[in-house]
Design a protein around this motif. Structure first.
Motif, mmCIF file in Angstrom:
data_model
loop_
_atom_site.group_PDB
_atom_site.id
_atom_site.type_symbol
_atom_site.label_atom_id
_atom_site.label_comp_id
_atom_site.label_asym_id
_atom_site.label_seq_id
_atom_site.Cartn_x
_atom_site.Cartn_y
_atom_site.Cartn_z
ATOM 1 N N LEU A 164 0.822 -1.202 0.000
ATOM 2 C CA LEU A 164 0.000 0.000 0.000
ATOM 3 C C LEU A 164 0.866 1.266 0.000
ATOM 4 O O LEU A 164 0.559 2.236 -0.705
ATOM 5 C CB LEU A 164 -0.912 0.004 1.232
ATOM 6 C CG LEU A 164 -1.982 -1.094 1.275
ATOM 7 C CD1 LEU A 164 -2.737 -1.023 2.610
ATOM 8 C CD2 LEU A 164 -2.963 -0.934 0.117
ATOM 9 N N MET A 165 1.967 1.277 0.752
ATOM 10 C CA MET A 165 2.856 2.438 0.782
ATOM 11 C C MET A 165 3.527 2.639 -0.566
ATOM 12 O O MET A 165 3.688 3.776 -1.039
ATOM 13 C CB MET A 165 3.912 2.253 1.879
ATOM 14 C CG MET A 165 3.365 2.307 3.305
ATOM 15 S SD MET A 165 2.568 3.882 3.670
ATOM 16 C CE MET A 165 3.985 4.972 3.537
ATOM 17 N N ALA A 166 3.925 1.534 -1.250
ATOM 18 C CA ALA A 166 4.552 1.647 -2.564
ATOM 19 C C ALA A 166 3.580 2.226 -3.588
ATOM 20 O O ALA A 166 3.936 3.093 -4.404
ATOM 21 C CB ALA A 166 5.051 0.266 -3.022
ATOM 22 N N GLU A 167 2.334 1.775 -3.531
ATOM 23 C CA GLU A 167 1.323 2.305 -4.445
ATOM 24 C C GLU A 167 1.060 3.784 -4.188
ATOM 25 O O GLU A 167 0.888 4.589 -5.122
ATOM 26 C CB GLU A 167 0.036 1.501 -4.308
ATOM 27 C CG GLU A 167 -1.047 1.903 -5.307
ATOM 28 C CD GLU A 167 -2.271 1.011 -5.194
ATOM 29 O OE1 GLU A 167 -3.262 1.297 -5.897
ATOM 30 O OE2 GLU A 167 -2.232 0.048 -4.400
ATOM 31 N N LEU A 168 1.063 4.162 -2.903
ATOM 32 C CA LEU A 168 0.856 5.575 -2.554
ATOM 33 C C LEU A 168 2.003 6.438 -3.071
ATOM 34 O O LEU A 168 1.784 7.540 -3.596
ATOM 35 C CB LEU A 168 0.718 5.716 -1.033
ATOM 36 C CG LEU A 168 0.509 7.126 -0.518
ATOM 37 C CD1 LEU A 168 -0.775 7.725 -1.086
ATOM 38 C CD2 LEU A 168 0.456 7.142 1.006
ATOM 39 N N GLU A 169 3.244 5.942 -2.985
ATOM 40 C CA GLU A 169 4.391 6.706 -3.493
ATOM 41 C C GLU A 169 4.308 6.873 -5.010
ATOM 42 O O GLU A 169 4.667 7.922 -5.560
ATOM 43 C CB GLU A 169 5.686 5.997 -3.101
ATOM 44 C CG GLU A 169 5.971 6.063 -1.598
ATOM 45 C CD GLU A 169 7.226 5.308 -1.219
ATOM 46 O OE1 GLU A 169 7.825 4.694 -2.141
ATOM 47 O OE2 GLU A 169 7.594 5.320 -0.027
ATOM 48 N N GLU A 170 3.856 5.832 -5.745
ATOM 49 C CA GLU A 170 3.701 5.943 -7.202
ATOM 50 C C GLU A 170 2.682 7.018 -7.558
ATOM 51 O O GLU A 170 2.888 7.813 -8.478
ATOM 52 C CB GLU A 170 3.283 4.599 -7.772
ATOM 53 C CG GLU A 170 4.369 3.526 -7.700
ATOM 54 C CD GLU A 170 3.894 2.199 -8.250
ATOM 55 O OE1 GLU A 170 2.711 2.152 -8.675
ATOM 56 O OE2 GLU A 170 4.666 1.221 -8.249
ATOM 57 N N LEU A 171 1.571 7.049 -6.811
ATOM 58 C CA LEU A 171 0.555 8.068 -7.090
ATOM 59 C C LEU A 171 1.102 9.472 -6.817
ATOM 60 O O LEU A 171 0.837 10.406 -7.597
ATOM 61 C CB LEU A 171 -0.676 7.803 -6.211
ATOM 62 C CG LEU A 171 -1.458 6.507 -6.509
ATOM 63 C CD1 LEU A 171 -2.566 6.323 -5.486
ATOM 64 C CD2 LEU A 171 -2.047 6.563 -7.918
ATOM 65 N N LEU A 176 3.318 14.607 -9.061
ATOM 66 C CA LEU A 176 4.440 15.545 -9.153
ATOM 67 C C LEU A 176 4.850 15.771 -10.608
ATOM 68 O O LEU A 176 5.126 16.903 -11.019
ATOM 69 C CB LEU A 176 5.620 15.001 -8.332
ATOM 70 C CG LEU A 176 6.886 15.836 -8.344
ATOM 71 C CD1 LEU A 176 6.625 17.222 -7.763
ATOM 72 C CD2 LEU A 176 7.993 15.152 -7.542
ATOM 73 N N ASN A 177 4.871 14.698 -11.400
ATOM 74 C CA ASN A 177 5.245 14.836 -12.812
ATOM 75 C C ASN A 177 4.241 15.705 -13.562
ATOM 76 O O ASN A 177 4.610 16.515 -14.420
ATOM 77 C CB ASN A 177 5.332 13.453 -13.453
ATOM 78 C CG ASN A 177 6.482 12.634 -12.873
ATOM 79 O OD1 ASN A 177 7.459 13.195 -12.350
ATOM 80 N ND2 ASN A 177 6.380 11.295 -12.948
ATOM 81 N N LYS A 178 2.943 15.543 -13.258
ATOM 82 C CA LYS A 178 1.933 16.360 -13.923
ATOM 83 C C LYS A 178 2.124 17.839 -13.600
ATOM 84 O O LYS A 178 2.003 18.701 -14.473
ATOM 85 C CB LYS A 178 0.539 15.913 -13.494
ATOM 86 C CG LYS A 178 0.124 14.554 -14.045
ATOM 87 C CD LYS A 178 -1.268 14.188 -13.569
ATOM 88 C CE LYS A 178 -1.702 12.828 -14.085
ATOM 89 N NZ LYS A 178 -3.058 12.465 -13.624
ATOM 90 N N LYS A 179 2.442 18.134 -12.369
ATOM 91 C CA LYS A 179 2.644 19.537 -11.997
ATOM 92 C C LYS A 179 3.891 20.122 -12.640
ATOM 93 O O LYS A 179 3.918 21.287 -13.011
ATOM 94 C CB LYS A 179 2.731 19.659 -10.464
ATOM 95 C CG LYS A 179 1.412 19.385 -9.755
ATOM 96 C CD LYS A 179 1.546 19.574 -8.256
ATOM 97 C CE LYS A 179 0.213 19.350 -7.568
ATOM 98 N NZ LYS A 179 0.309 19.535 -6.097
ATOM 99 N N MET A 180 4.929 19.299 -12.783
ATOM 100 C CA MET A 180 6.170 19.798 -13.396
ATOM 101 C C MET A 180 5.960 20.117 -14.869
ATOM 102 O O MET A 180 6.544 21.069 -15.412
ATOM 103 C CB MET A 180 7.283 18.761 -13.227
ATOM 104 C CG MET A 180 7.750 18.599 -11.776
ATOM 105 S SD MET A 180 8.484 20.098 -11.116
ATOM 106 C CE MET A 180 9.961 20.201 -12.133
ATOM 107 N N THR A 181 5.143 19.324 -15.553
ATOM 108 C CA THR A 181 4.924 19.568 -16.983
ATOM 109 C C THR A 181 4.110 20.837 -17.223
ATOM 110 O O THR A 181 4.182 21.443 -18.289
ATOM 111 C CB THR A 181 4.200 18.374 -17.609
ATOM 112 O OG1 THR A 181 2.997 18.120 -16.884
ATOM 113 C CG2 THR A 181 5.077 17.132 -17.576
#
Length: 232
Positions: A164-171, A176-181
């Motif tokens: 669950l923590m790994a999935e949360l980090e991916e989200l 973050l990538n969307k905001k950077m673009t």
């Protein structure tokens, strides 16, 4: 035998009669006290009157003055006797009241003792012990039931916390990538460099430079705001 003894001896003939109740005796004593109180007031008034007469006659009519003083002495003697009688009656009344009170208290305590005895006759100490054990047992059962209801029950929610923590980090990384673009970088000047080093490009006017600087400053401020919004 004295007359007083004869009087009390003759009073023995009333033994067959029922004794008066404490209430009746107290009522009689209060009536006697009231009567003697009125007699006191009368005697005090007569004493003052005779004293006034003695002062009035004085040395002018010694005989009348002496007679008034004699009557005054008799009234004073009667008043003293009444004071003693009232003290005796008051003592007797208080003693009778105390005796009546003690009798009522004793009677009520006897009633209470009988009632308590009747209540205890219907009680069995062994039954009381059994009852208390039953009450304790039922309280323990109720406590166990409450604890069972308060325990957390999982309905198929046994998941791996690491996954669950790994999935949360991916989200979070995708967000973050969307905001950077979406962040706009400063515009690169489109004018070409001069062909000859010795030849300088034409210098724009002051107003043109001011508008360009203001436009770049506004773009920079917009970029900073976007970065701040993303960081928050």
């Amino acid at each position: 035998m004295s007359k007083l003894g004869k009087f009390f001896k003759g009073g023995n003939s009333s033994k067959g009669k029922a004794a008066p109740s404490p209430q009746e005796a107290l009522a009689r004593l209060r009536e006697t006290e009231e009567m003697l109180g009125k007699k006191q007031e009368y005697l005090e008034m007569r004493i003052e009157r005779e004293l006034a007469l003695a002062k009035k006659h004085g040395t002018r009519n010694k005989r009348a003055a002496l007679q008034a003083l004699k009557r005054k002495k008799r009234f004073e003697k009667q008043l003293t006797q009444i004071d003693g009688t009232l003290s005796t009656i008051e003592f007797q009344r208080e003693a009778l009241e105390n005796s009546h009170t003690n009798t009522e208290v004793l009677r009520n305590m006897g009633f209470a003792a009988k009632a308590m005895k009747a209540v205890h006759e219907n009680m069995d100490i062994n039954k009381i012990d059994d009852l208390m054990q039953d009450i304790t047992e039922q309280q323990d059962i109720a406590q166990e039931i409450s604890e069972a209801f308060s325990q957390r029950v999982g309905f198929g929610d046994d998941f791996d916390e690491d996954e669950l923590m790994a999935e949360l980090e991916e989200l979070e990384q995708e967000e973050l990538n969307k905001k950077m673009t979406n962040i706009r970088l400063p515009n690169v000047p489109s004018s070409s460099l001069p062909a000859h080093p010795g030849r300088l490009p034409s210098v724009p006017s002051t107003s043109h430079r001011s508008r360009a600087a203001s436009s770049r400053r506004k773009e920079d401020e917009d970029d900073i705001k976007q970065l701040a919004a993303w960081a928050s």
